[in-house]
Write a protein that holds these residues in place. Structure first.
Motif, PDB file in Angstrom:
ATOM      1  N   ASN A  55       0.849  -1.193   0.000  1.00  0.00           N
ATOM      2  CA  ASN A  55       0.000   0.000   0.000  1.00  0.00           C
ATOM      3  C   ASN A  55       0.889   1.248   0.000  1.00  0.00           C
ATOM      4  N   TYR A  56       0.674   2.094  -0.964  1.00  0.00           N
ATOM      5  CA  TYR A  56       1.470   3.325  -1.079  1.00  0.00           C
ATOM      6  C   TYR A  56       1.481   4.109   0.236  1.00  0.00           C
ATOM      7  N   PHE A  57       0.339   4.137   0.891  1.00  0.00           N
ATOM      8  CA  PHE A  57       0.223   4.979   2.079  1.00  0.00           C
ATOM      9  C   PHE A  57       0.994   4.409   3.274  1.00  0.00           C
ATOM     10  N   ASP A  58       1.411   3.142   3.179  1.00  0.00           N
ATOM     11  CA  ASP A  58       2.224   2.540   4.246  1.00  0.00           C
ATOM     12  C   ASP A  58       3.694   2.454   3.852  1.00  0.00           C
ATOM     13  N   HIS A  59       3.998   2.818   2.640  1.00  0.00           N
ATOM     14  CA  HIS A  59       5.351   2.614   2.123  1.00  0.00           C
ATOM     15  C   HIS A  59       6.339   3.588   2.773  1.00  0.00           C
ATOM     16  N   ILE A  60       7.526   3.050   3.062  1.00  0.00           N
ATOM     17  CA  ILE A  60       8.590   3.890   3.616  1.00  0.00           C
ATOM     18  C   ILE A  60       9.718   3.903   2.592  1.00  0.00           C
ATOM     19  N   GLY A  61      10.259   5.038   2.309  1.00  0.00           N
ATOM     20  CA  GLY A  61      11.372   5.100   1.358  1.00  0.00           C
ATOM     21  C   GLY A  61      11.731   6.541   1.071  1.00  0.00           C
ATOM     22  N   TYR A 111      -2.496  11.800   0.181  1.00  0.00           N
ATOM     23  CA  TYR A 111      -1.618  11.511  -0.965  1.00  0.00           C
ATOM     24  C   TYR A 111      -0.558  12.610  -1.089  1.00  0.00           C
ATOM     25  N   ALA A 112      -1.004  13.863  -0.976  1.00  0.00           N
ATOM     26  CA  ALA A 112      -0.056  14.977  -1.113  1.00  0.00           C
ATOM     27  C   ALA A 112       0.984  14.922   0.010  1.00  0.00           C
ATOM     28  N   GLU A 113       0.503  14.646   1.220  1.00  0.00           N
ATOM     29  CA  GLU A 113       1.404  14.601   2.375  1.00  0.00           C
ATOM     30  C   GLU A 113       2.367  13.416   2.259  1.00  0.00           C
ATOM     31  N   LYS A 114       1.837  12.245   1.884  1.00  0.00           N
ATOM     32  CA  LYS A 114       2.661  11.037   1.781  1.00  0.00           C
ATOM     33  C   LYS A 114       3.712  11.181   0.687  1.00  0.00           C
ATOM     34  N   THR A 115       3.294  11.757  -0.431  1.00  0.00           N
ATOM     35  CA  THR A 115       4.214  11.921  -1.555  1.00  0.00           C
ATOM     36  C   THR A 115       5.335  12.870  -1.160  1.00  0.00           C
ATOM     37  N   ASN A 116       4.969  13.918  -0.447  1.00  0.00           N
ATOM     38  CA  ASN A 116       5.980  14.840   0.067  1.00  0.00           C
ATOM     39  C   ASN A 116       6.963  14.095   0.990  1.00  0.00           C
ATOM     40  N   ASP A 117       6.434  13.244   1.877  1.00  0.00           N
ATOM     41  CA  ASP A 117       7.285  12.473   2.810  1.00  0.00           C
ATOM     42  C   ASP A 117       8.260  11.567   2.083  1.00  0.00           C
ATOM     43  N   LEU A 118       7.807  10.984   0.978  1.00  0.00           N
ATOM     44  CA  LEU A 118       8.626   9.986   0.270  1.00  0.00           C
ATOM     45  C   LEU A 118       9.703  10.621  -0.614  1.00  0.00           C
ATOM     46  N   LEU A 119       9.631  11.943  -0.802  1.00  0.00           N
ATOM     47  CA  LEU A 119      10.602  12.599  -1.682  1.00  0.00           C
ATOM     48  C   LEU A 119      11.768  13.181  -0.889  1.00  0.00           C
ATOM     49  N   TYR A 169       2.551  21.634   0.194  1.00  0.00           N
ATOM     50  CA  TYR A 169       3.740  20.772   0.219  1.00  0.00           C
ATOM     51  C   TYR A 169       4.688  20.957  -0.952  1.00  0.00           C
ATOM     52  N   PHE A 170       4.204  21.570  -2.030  1.00  0.00           N
ATOM     53  CA  PHE A 170       4.981  21.590  -3.277  1.00  0.00           C
ATOM     54  C   PHE A 170       5.010  22.975  -3.907  1.00  0.00           C
ATOM     55  N   LYS A 214       9.047  19.342  -4.256  1.00  0.00           N
ATOM     56  CA  LYS A 214       8.894  19.336  -2.787  1.00  0.00           C
ATOM     57  C   LYS A 214       9.421  20.643  -2.201  1.00  0.00           C
ATOM     58  N   LEU A 215       8.637  21.226  -1.300  1.00  0.00           N
ATOM     59  CA  LEU A 215       9.007  22.526  -0.720  1.00  0.00           C
ATOM     60  C   LEU A 215      10.060  22.403   0.367  1.00  0.00           C
ATOM     61  N   THR A 216       9.911  21.375   1.208  1.00  0.00           N
ATOM     62  CA  THR A 216      10.881  21.288   2.329  1.00  0.00           C
ATOM     63  C   THR A 216      11.481  19.899   2.414  1.00  0.00           C
TER      64      THR A 216
END
Ligand SMILES: C[S@@+](CC[C@H](N)C(=O)[O-])C[C@H]1O[C@@H](n2cnc3c(N)ncnc32)[C@H](O)[C@@H]1O
Length: 196
Positions: free
Chosen positions: A95-101, A123-131, A167-168, A194-196
């Motif tokens: 699940n994308y929302f559980d993915h760590i990377g 989705y926006a928050e998770k995608t930001n986290d993964l970048l 986030y972006f 990604k902003l930050t």
């Protein structure tokens, strides 16, 4: 009644061949973006990649640090059959929302429109986290709405900006110039950093 968009739902869609979203080839807009990337060692993720012609294309073009994540084991096994030379480690079942990377680039195509609308902010928050810092989310989003019963769930530029602006940096969010014919004039191409 609204279906629960879980692993069973998506896996059955592949088992039953109900995959109307599948282009059967690399999306021209994504191909054009991939073709101008110079850094071959970027770490790239395709969420909800399905048959993931873009992943096969990335590997073919020498982007050997490119992954897909998908809930559906059937989609992944189809991908393996069609692309036996791509090692399993690049195919993540989950699940994308559980993915760590940590990725330099995330490529979106008909995944955002496949998740429940209530998950859009996540989705926006998770995608930001993964970048990584300065990493990018690029890809395509529908620019029209299709109602709420079943995917695809479309939307508008205004709505999308409300999720992504916190986030972006919005580098590009405009009508796609090289969509496939049935999607022409109905998709936005985005490049978000990604902003930050
Ligand atoms: C509409 S399909 C698009 C597939 C592919 N991107 C394409 O354009 O052909 C949506 C995909 O997202 C996957 N999916 C849905 N929810 C997911 C989640 N939470 N995590 C990972 N994959 C998911 C489904 O299994 C399906 O392959």
């Amino acid at each position: 009644m609204k279906a629960e968009l879980d692993k069973n739902y998506w896996d059955n869609r592949y088992k039953e061949g109900q995959t109307g979203w599948d282009l059967g080839e690399v999306s021209p807009a994504l191909k054009a973006y991939i073709d101008q990337i110079e850094k071959k060692d970027l770490k790239i993720l395709i969420p909800g990649g399905g048959n993931a012609y873009e992943l096969a294309y990335l590997h073919q073009k020498g982007f050997h640090n490119s992954y897909l994540i998908d809930l559906s084991p059937t989609a992944l096994s189809n991908f393996k059959k069609n692309n036996p030379s791509i090692p399993d480690k690049f195919l993540i079942e989950g699940n994308y929302f559980d993915h760590i990377g940590e990725y330099d680039l995330i490529i979106e195509q008909t995944f955002f429109c496949a998740i429940d609308r209530t998950l859009r902010e996540k989705y926006a928050e998770k995608t930001n986290d993964l970048l990584v810092s300065g990493g990018k989310l690029i890809g395509l989003l529908w620019s029209e709405d299709f109602g709420d019963d079943s995917p695809p769930f479309g939307g508008t530029k205004k709505e999308y900006l409300s999720y992504f602006t916190p986030y972006f940096k919005i580098q590009v969010l405009e009508n796609s110039r090289n969509s496939i014919k049935p999607r022409a004039g109905r998709e936005l191409f985005m490049i978000l950093q990604k902003l930050t």
